[in-house]
Design a protein around this motif. Structure first.
Motif, mmCIF file in Angstrom:
data_model
loop_
_atom_site.group_PDB
_atom_site.id
_atom_site.type_symbol
_atom_site.label_atom_id
_atom_site.label_comp_id
_atom_site.label_asym_id
_atom_site.label_seq_id
_atom_site.Cartn_x
_atom_site.Cartn_y
_atom_site.Cartn_z
ATOM 1 N N ASP A 112 0.818 -1.134 0.050
ATOM 2 C CA ASP A 112 0.048 0.108 -0.119
ATOM 3 C C ASP A 112 1.082 1.125 -0.183
ATOM 4 O OD1 ASP A 112 -1.755 2.197 1.309
ATOM 5 O OD2 ASP A 112 -2.823 0.665 2.080
ATOM 6 N N GLY A 135 -2.306 6.230 -1.500
ATOM 7 C CA GLY A 135 -2.716 7.204 -0.554
ATOM 8 C C GLY A 135 -2.993 8.486 -0.894
ATOM 9 N N ASN A 184 -5.119 11.855 -1.985
ATOM 10 C CA ASN A 184 -6.411 12.151 -1.656
ATOM 11 C C ASN A 184 -7.239 12.772 -2.857
ATOM 12 O OD1 ASN A 184 -6.412 11.122 1.070
ATOM 13 N ND2 ASN A 184 -5.040 12.969 1.554
ATOM 14 N N HIS A 222 -5.013 2.602 -3.036
ATOM 15 C CA HIS A 222 -5.653 2.936 -2.017
ATOM 16 C C HIS A 222 -6.049 4.625 -1.708
ATOM 17 C CE1 HIS A 222 -7.781 1.550 1.870
ATOM 18 N NE2 HIS A 222 -7.256 3.013 2.534
ATOM 19 N N GLY A 256 -7.797 8.106 -1.303
ATOM 20 C CA GLY A 256 -8.401 8.767 -0.152
ATOM 21 C C GLY A 256 -9.726 9.297 -0.959
ATOM 22 N N GLU A 269 -10.844 4.249 -0.604
ATOM 23 C CA GLU A 269 -11.456 4.145 0.487
ATOM 24 C C GLU A 269 -13.036 3.611 0.256
ATOM 25 O OE1 GLU A 269 -10.372 7.199 3.444
ATOM 26 O OE2 GLU A 269 -8.479 6.923 3.218
ATOM 27 N N TYR A 271 -11.503 6.784 9.638
ATOM 28 C CA TYR A 271 -10.318 6.300 8.645
ATOM 29 C C TYR A 271 -9.935 4.794 9.441
ATOM 30 C CZ TYR A 271 -5.241 6.668 7.267
ATOM 31 O OH TYR A 271 -3.963 6.735 6.407
ATOM 32 N N ASP A 305 -9.878 1.160 7.477
ATOM 33 C CA ASP A 305 -8.450 0.283 7.422
ATOM 34 C C ASP A 305 -8.840 -1.177 7.843
ATOM 35 O OD1 ASP A 305 -6.327 1.628 6.034
ATOM 36 O OD2 ASP A 305 -5.978 3.003 7.573
ATOM 37 N N TYR A 331 2.614 -1.115 4.565
ATOM 38 C CA TYR A 331 2.074 0.078 4.368
ATOM 39 C C TYR A 331 3.145 1.177 4.251
ATOM 40 C CZ TYR A 331 -2.582 -1.922 5.675
ATOM 41 O OH TYR A 331 -3.650 -2.790 5.973
ATOM 42 N N VAL A 354 3.819 4.495 4.574
ATOM 43 C CA VAL A 354 2.958 5.685 4.822
ATOM 44 C C VAL A 354 3.940 6.469 5.758
ATOM 45 C CG1 VAL A 354 0.746 6.748 5.787
ATOM 46 C CG2 VAL A 354 0.953 4.340 4.573
ATOM 47 N N GLN A 401 2.068 8.704 10.961
ATOM 48 C CA GLN A 401 0.829 7.796 11.048
ATOM 49 C C GLN A 401 1.098 6.474 11.955
ATOM 50 O OE1 GLN A 401 -2.163 7.278 7.815
ATOM 51 N NE2 GLN A 401 -1.672 9.380 6.998
ATOM 52 N N PHE A 425 -1.438 3.219 12.779
ATOM 53 C CA PHE A 425 -1.135 1.939 12.401
ATOM 54 C C PHE A 425 -1.094 1.047 13.510
ATOM 55 C CE2 PHE A 425 -0.309 3.940 8.191
ATOM 56 C CZ PHE A 425 -1.161 3.295 7.467
HETATM 57 N N1 ARG Z 1 -5.067 9.101 2.223
HETATM 58 C C1 ARG Z 1 -4.028 8.770 3.549
HETATM 59 C C2 ARG Z 1 -3.686 10.228 3.997
HETATM 60 O O1 ARG Z 1 -3.308 10.861 2.940
HETATM 61 C C3 ARG Z 1 -3.145 7.663 3.392
HETATM 62 C C4 ARG Z 1 -3.372 6.274 3.080
HETATM 63 C C5 ARG Z 1 -2.382 5.485 3.620
HETATM 64 N N2 ARG Z 1 -2.914 3.934 3.564
HETATM 65 C C6 ARG Z 1 -3.809 3.592 4.481
HETATM 66 N N3 ARG Z 1 -4.202 2.158 4.251
HETATM 67 N N4 ARG Z 1 -4.210 4.025 5.561
HETATM 68 O O2 ARG Z 1 -3.189 10.305 5.142
#
Ligand code: ARG
Length: 577
Positions: A124, A127, A129, A164, A166, A265, A316, A320, A338, A340, A344, A348
């Motif tokens: 993943d 992400g 948006n 994935h 947003g 999402e 969120y 997930d 992930y 990311v 975050q 997670f």
């Molecule tokens: N769209 C999310 C953001 O901008 C990131 C997503 C990351 N992946 C996940 N499975 N949560 O913060």
């Protein structure tokens, strides 16, 4: 020695021989582990397990060394010496280095050790948006993620990637309400929508949501109606998705980033009612002040994961959880990665903890692969000159223009190819700038430095490769081909030992989930290749043809490995530079 092993790196072969010798001497074979020497001036490889053995068996290390070395005599791969206080120092013979080059000339993957235990990875690393264009923050995720995916598949693992998006939540309601004001006919299914519109409207919508209560209320109800499936809203949302995706695909495409699954999402929203009801029924989730949460083990000191807030909206975290359930059911991954932002981390830990506790994860392993911030040369988060957020598209354009200027300054004539080369250089500069840094640390995005043809940059490595390729072509015109490797030449030993490290660096990349190991390897390899190139004449008067052919062979092997590493990192090598 078995056949299979004779095909792998020198390090691995010597490691196996040394462990066997420890075993044969009656010691723990694990103490016979061999690695790169800490003192390259003294030896190529070292084993430092003698002190442990000496302690275990209450012996003088010299005695243990003699016993082990008795089983190491008689081979033409290396010479070995004891060094105080408890080292075995290995020096590889020229003959075995030469044999290794000969093998790699026939089989570019000769230095590679294949994976015997393939796993299924789901990655993943998208992400983005919707409605907001991608910015430099999204660079790290996709560049690191794509490189990991490529390296994992190369090593024999099965990989699937998911963007994935947003594409759901309050931001969509805000946007719909703003569109209703800006271009109401879109709600009737008329009129066109461009990415530029979304870029203008979305920031307006989020600003209004902050200080305009009435607008905020409209946005909330638009979100609810979208979720309830109001046809005009769903149609408009689909248009927003299409418009955004086209722009995302353009930017990802330029970076050579792709996804097997283009899910968002929104895909999981329909499953949330059922999932949360089931978890409540099973006693895994519980009501708390009007919300529904999953409590995590006390010892973890984590706040509970909120599945549904007191307004009845899903967040969120719930999405997930549902995503994990869907991924496991559909793709059966052994491991989900992930890639990311490090900010975050806690999210997670909560999600993975809850997924485990609720029996959703089962045997699947979930790992957050965090990364730090991209800073500007001022040390603050990267911005445009005017202080705004730098859109990824503009960044690519800026890099491309700078690369063109660089080529023109170097006297390269602008042609159609020129544009392709400039793009390859720009992308290499961005990607290597990213990948040469440990993903967990912050780094400075320095456009000028990243584009230099000298120093630790993508263009430098591309250039090293192009230069060797040009030499091979010019040699071919003179009737000189790479031939049997017979001599090491100046710097040849260092170069072959570096080539030999490839397999180990690839494994480290996979184990640590850090492409920086591979990036640093290819940089070292480019340096050694350049030193060798400079120190050993091939096309000059008086060079014996056999020597030239041998040097060309080693240079070709080096070039092939540089190309392979760059390919794994997602960097193209231009035809000329
Ligand atoms: N769209 C999310 C953001 O901008 C990131 C997503 C990351 N992946 C996940 N499975 N949560 O913060």
């Amino acid at each position: 020695m078995d056949d299979d092993l004779s095909m792998t790196s020198l390090l691995r072969r010597i490691d196996a021989i040394c462990r066997d010798a420890f075993g044969a001497a009656g010691y723990d074979p694990a103490s016979g582990e061999v690695r790169l020497s800490d003192r390259p001036d003294l030896a190529d490889f070292q084993c430092s397990g003698l002190l442990r053995v000496a302690k275990q068996h209450k012996l003088n290390p010299q005695i243990a060394a003699d016993a082990v070395m008795g089983h190491l005599a008689d081979n033409d791969l290396f010479t070995v010496e004891f060094a105080r206080p408890g080292f075995l120092n290995f020096t590889v013979s020229d003959a075995s280095l030469i044999a290794q080059v000969a093998r790699a000339l026939d089989d570019p993957e000769a230095f590679l050790q294949r994976n015997e235990n393939p796993q299924r990875f789901l990655l993943d690393y998208g992400g983005p948006n919707l409605a907001k264009e991608m910015h430099v923050g999204h660079l790290r995720s996709c560049i690191v993620g794509q490189a990991l995916k490529t390296v994992l598949s190369f090593a024999g693992h099965h990989t699937i990637s998911d963007v994935h998006l947003g594409d759901w939540g309050l931001q969509m309601g805000q946007l719909i309400s703003q569109i209703a004001d800006e271009r109401p006919q879109l709600l009737q299914g008329e009129g066109t929508l461009a990415m530029a519109d979304l870029q203008e409207w979305y920031p307006r919508a989020s600003a209004r949501s902050k200080d305009d209560t009435a607008f905020r209320e409209r946005a909330r109800s638009a979100t609810a109606m979208l979720q309830a499936g109001k046809p005009e809203y769903v149609a408009l949302w689909q248009k927003v998705v299409e418009t955004s995706n086209a722009s995302l695909q353009r930017d990802y495409g330029r970076l050579g980033v792709s996804f097997d699954q283009w899910y968002g999402e929104s895909r999981y929203q329909a499953a949330l009612d059922g999932l949360v009801a089931r978890l409540v029924e099973e006693g895994k989730a519980e009501p708390s002040d009007g919300a529904i949460v999953v409590h995590l083990p006390e010892a973890e000191k984590l706040p509970p994961l909120i599945l549904r807030n007191s307004n009845g909206g899903y967040g969120y975290g719930a999405t997930d959880l549902a995503t994990i359930e869907d991924r496991i059911e559909q793709d059966h991954p052994d491991i989900i990665l992930y890639v990311v932002d490090a900010r975050q981390k806690m999210h997670f830990r909560q999600v993975f903890g809850a997924a485990d506790q609720c029996g959703i994860l089962g045997d699947t392993q979930a790992e957050h692969i965090p990364f730090g911030t991209v800073n500007g040369t001022d040390g603050k988060p990267f911005k445009t000159r005017a202080g705004g957020v730098m859109r990824l598209h503009d960044l690519l354009e800026t890099m491309n223009r700078a690369a063109r200027d660089r080529l023109e300054a170097a006297g390269s004539v602008p042609t159609e190819d020129h544009a392709v080369v400039a793009e390859d250089i720009a992308v290499a500069a961005i990607k290597f700038g990213e990948l040469s840094h440990d993903r967990e640390s912050n780094y400075v995005f320095d456009i000028d430095q990243f584009l230099q043809f000298e120093g630790k940059t993508g263009p430098y490595i591309q250039y090293s490769c192009v230069r060797v390729r040009t030499l091979l072509e010019n040699a071919a015109k003179d009737g000189l081909q790479p031939g049997a490797p017979t001599i090491m030449g100046t710097g040849g030993r260092e170069l072959v030992l570096c080539l030999d490290e490839f397999s180990a660096q690839l494994n480290r990349t996979i184990e640590a989930r850090k492409p920086s190991f591979l990036a640093n390897h290819v940089y070292k390899l480019a340096n050694r290749t350049n030193s060798f190139y400079q120190a050993n004449r091939v096309l000059s008067e008086g060079v014996a043809p056999a020597a030239a052919a041998s040097h060309l062979a080693l240079l070709r092997v080096a070039m092939q490995q540089i190309e392979l590493c760059l390919r794994l990192l997602g960097i193209n090598v231009p035809k000329a530079m």
